[in-house]
Design a protein around this motif. Structure first.
Motif, PDB file in Angstrom:
ATOM      1  N   TYR A 139       0.539  -1.329  -0.321  1.00 57.13           N
ATOM      2  CA  TYR A 139       0.370  -0.426  -0.214  1.00 57.13           C
ATOM      3  C   TYR A 139       1.363   1.446   0.284  1.00 57.13           C
ATOM      4  CZ  TYR A 139      -4.038  -2.635   1.191  1.00 57.13           C
ATOM      5  OH  TYR A 139      -5.212  -3.326   1.094  1.00 57.13           O
ATOM      6  N   LEU A 140       1.845   1.492   0.840  1.00 55.35           N
ATOM      7  CA  LEU A 140       2.735   2.161   0.534  1.00 55.35           C
ATOM      8  C   LEU A 140       3.365   2.861  -0.712  1.00 55.35           C
ATOM      9  CD1 LEU A 140       4.428   1.469   4.320  1.00 55.35           C
ATOM     10  CD2 LEU A 140       3.314   3.895   3.721  1.00 55.35           C
ATOM     11  N   ASP A 141       3.671   1.722  -1.803  1.00 56.36           N
ATOM     12  CA  ASP A 141       4.263   2.594  -2.552  1.00 56.36           C
ATOM     13  C   ASP A 141       3.639   2.015  -3.413  1.00 56.36           C
ATOM     14  OD1 ASP A 141       6.873   0.793  -2.283  1.00 56.36           O
ATOM     15  OD2 ASP A 141       6.817  -0.843  -2.497  1.00 56.36           O
ATOM     16  N   GLU A 142       2.433   2.241  -3.432  1.00 59.19           N
ATOM     17  CA  GLU A 142       0.857   2.519  -4.090  1.00 59.19           C
ATOM     18  C   GLU A 142       0.940   4.115  -3.786  1.00 59.19           C
ATOM     19  OE1 GLU A 142      -3.327   1.628  -5.767  1.00 59.19           O
ATOM     20  OE2 GLU A 142      -2.975   0.631  -4.905  1.00 59.19           O
ATOM     21  N   LEU A 143       1.227   4.313  -2.971  1.00 61.69           N
ATOM     22  CA  LEU A 143       0.597   5.831  -1.600  1.00 61.69           C
ATOM     23  C   LEU A 143       1.642   6.901  -2.385  1.00 61.69           C
ATOM     24  CD1 LEU A 143      -1.380   7.034   0.089  1.00 61.69           C
ATOM     25  CD2 LEU A 143      -0.004   6.499   1.947  1.00 61.69           C
ATOM     26  N   VAL A 144       2.857   6.365  -2.165  1.00 65.34           N
ATOM     27  CA  VAL A 144       3.990   6.943  -2.572  1.00 65.34           C
ATOM     28  C   VAL A 144       4.290   7.308  -3.840  1.00 65.34           C
ATOM     29  CG1 VAL A 144       6.524   7.607  -3.092  1.00 65.34           C
ATOM     30  CG2 VAL A 144       5.442   6.354  -1.037  1.00 65.34           C
ATOM     31  N   ARG A 145       3.518   6.432  -5.595  1.00 66.50           N
ATOM     32  CA  ARG A 145       3.861   6.664  -6.879  1.00 66.50           C
ATOM     33  C   ARG A 145       2.319   7.915  -6.372  1.00 66.50           C
ATOM     34  NH1 ARG A 145       3.868   1.212  -6.942  1.00 66.50           N
ATOM     35  NH2 ARG A 145       1.097   0.619  -6.931  1.00 66.50           N
ATOM     36  N   TYR A 146       1.185   7.823  -6.195  1.00 72.76           N
ATOM     37  CA  TYR A 146       0.425   9.182  -6.077  1.00 72.76           C
ATOM     38  C   TYR A 146       0.882  10.313  -6.117  1.00 72.76           C
ATOM     39  CZ  TYR A 146      -3.620   6.148  -7.675  1.00 72.76           C
ATOM     40  OH  TYR A 146      -4.619   5.212  -8.229  1.00 72.76           O
ATOM     41  N   GLY A 147       2.031  10.289  -4.760  1.00 77.47           N
ATOM     42  CA  GLY A 147       2.832  11.468  -4.332  1.00 77.47           C
ATOM     43  C   GLY A 147       3.425  12.015  -5.158  1.00 77.47           C
ATOM     44  N   ARG A 162      -7.913   6.796  -2.193  1.00 82.13           N
ATOM     45  CA  ARG A 162      -8.479   5.797  -2.190  1.00 82.13           C
ATOM     46  C   ARG A 162      -7.236   4.483  -1.554  1.00 82.13           C
ATOM     47  NH1 ARG A 162      -9.741   7.896  -7.331  1.00 82.13           N
ATOM     48  NH2 ARG A 162      -7.070   7.293  -7.909  1.00 82.13           N
ATOM     49  N   VAL A 163      -6.830   5.159  -1.952  1.00 79.31           N
ATOM     50  CA  VAL A 163      -4.940   3.999  -1.146  1.00 79.31           C
ATOM     51  C   VAL A 163      -5.344   4.271   0.161  1.00 79.31           C
ATOM     52  CG1 VAL A 163      -3.226   3.415  -0.485  1.00 79.31           C
ATOM     53  CG2 VAL A 163      -3.599   4.568  -2.342  1.00 79.31           C
ATOM     54  N   LEU A 164      -5.565   5.221   0.710  1.00 79.99           N
ATOM     55  CA  LEU A 164      -5.359   5.413   2.716  1.00 79.99           C
ATOM     56  C   LEU A 164      -7.234   4.331   2.803  1.00 79.99           C
ATOM     57  CD1 LEU A 164      -4.533   8.952   3.226  1.00 79.99           C
ATOM     58  CD2 LEU A 164      -3.304   6.854   3.478  1.00 79.99           C
ATOM     59  N   ALA A 165      -8.612   4.648   2.219  1.00 77.83           N
ATOM     60  CA  ALA A 165      -9.331   4.457   2.507  1.00 77.83           C
ATOM     61  C   ALA A 165      -9.279   2.292   3.045  1.00 77.83           C
ATOM     62  CB  ALA A 165     -10.809   4.322   1.026  1.00 77.83           C
ATOM     63  N   ASP A 166      -8.601   2.171   1.085  1.00 81.65           N
ATOM     64  CA  ASP A 166      -8.584   0.560   1.202  1.00 81.65           C
ATOM     65  C   ASP A 166      -7.127  -0.254   2.367  1.00 81.65           C
ATOM     66  OD1 ASP A 166      -9.690   0.619  -1.187  1.00 81.65           O
ATOM     67  OD2 ASP A 166      -7.653   0.814  -2.495  1.00 81.65           O
TER      68      ASP A 166
END
Length: 209
Positions: A139-147, A162-166
């Protein structure tokens, strides 16, 4: 690997004075620096957390940095981030490049178990390596990509929410863990605050009956 340095930390304990934790961190850092035949340096960012303590005096001339004065006069072989803010942790991370970093945890603005787990930092209290849930890493990898754009409004911020909700739905959204882990991914302190706001929005949504 996220980091390119050897890492350790001294977790916060309410019954332990910060200067006592600092002594533990300094012993480790001085040992790491000696192995590299370099100097240990100190990074701080909180008023009054070191002034007047004899323990800190050797670092205050040429071996002390802060977000307001991020340079030192020596080549750091190890860095002590003493009760760092996110800004101070960013400075310490830069100075520790290729060598060693030890963090003395402060509970504000958030605890640092996420950072320690993402980095794989050695817990100097237990002698064990701090680990992060593998599911959380994904999840963190995905979250960082959006940043990539600093979580600007629109695609980046919406995607992060959306990632945080997941993460919340999976039972993996621990506020302090997520926010501190972002420091290990080189997410800026300003962007961390954006994520903090998004977590506060997501959490009520996922905890309503």
């Amino acid at each position: 690997m996220i980091s390119d340095f050897t890492a350790a930390w001294v977790p916060f304990q309410p019954v332990r004075e910060f200067v006592t934790a600092a002594a533990v961190a300094m012993r480790w850092a001085e040992g790491q620096a000696a192995q590299r035949r370099l100097s240990a340096v100190l990074v701080t960012d909180r008023k009054g957390e070191y002034h007047g303590e004899v323990l800190f005096e050797p670092y205050l001339k040429g071996r002390h940095a802060s977000p307001r004065s991020p340079r030192v006069d020596v080549c750091p072989g190890a860095v002590i981030a003493h009760v760092p803010t996110p800004e101070a942790l960013a400075v310490a991370t830069r100075l520790a490049h290729g060598n060693a970093l030890v963090v003395v945890e402060h509970p504000s603005p958030w605890r640092l178990a996420g950072w320690a787990g993402a980095i794989g930092a050695l817990d100097l209290d237990t002698g064990e390596t701090t680990l992060l849930d593998l599911r959380l890493r994904e999840y963190l990898d995905e979250l960082v990509r959006y940043g990539n754009n600093g979580y600007a409004r629109g695609y980046g911020r919406d995607g992060a929410q959306r990632v945080l909700a997941d993460m919340a739905a999976a039972g993996l959204l621990e506020r302090d863990v997520v926010l501190s882990a972002l420091s290990a991914y080189d997410v800026s302190p300003r962007a961390q605050l954006v994520i903090a706001g998004l977590i506060d929005k997501v959490t009520p949504m996922t905890t309503r009956p």
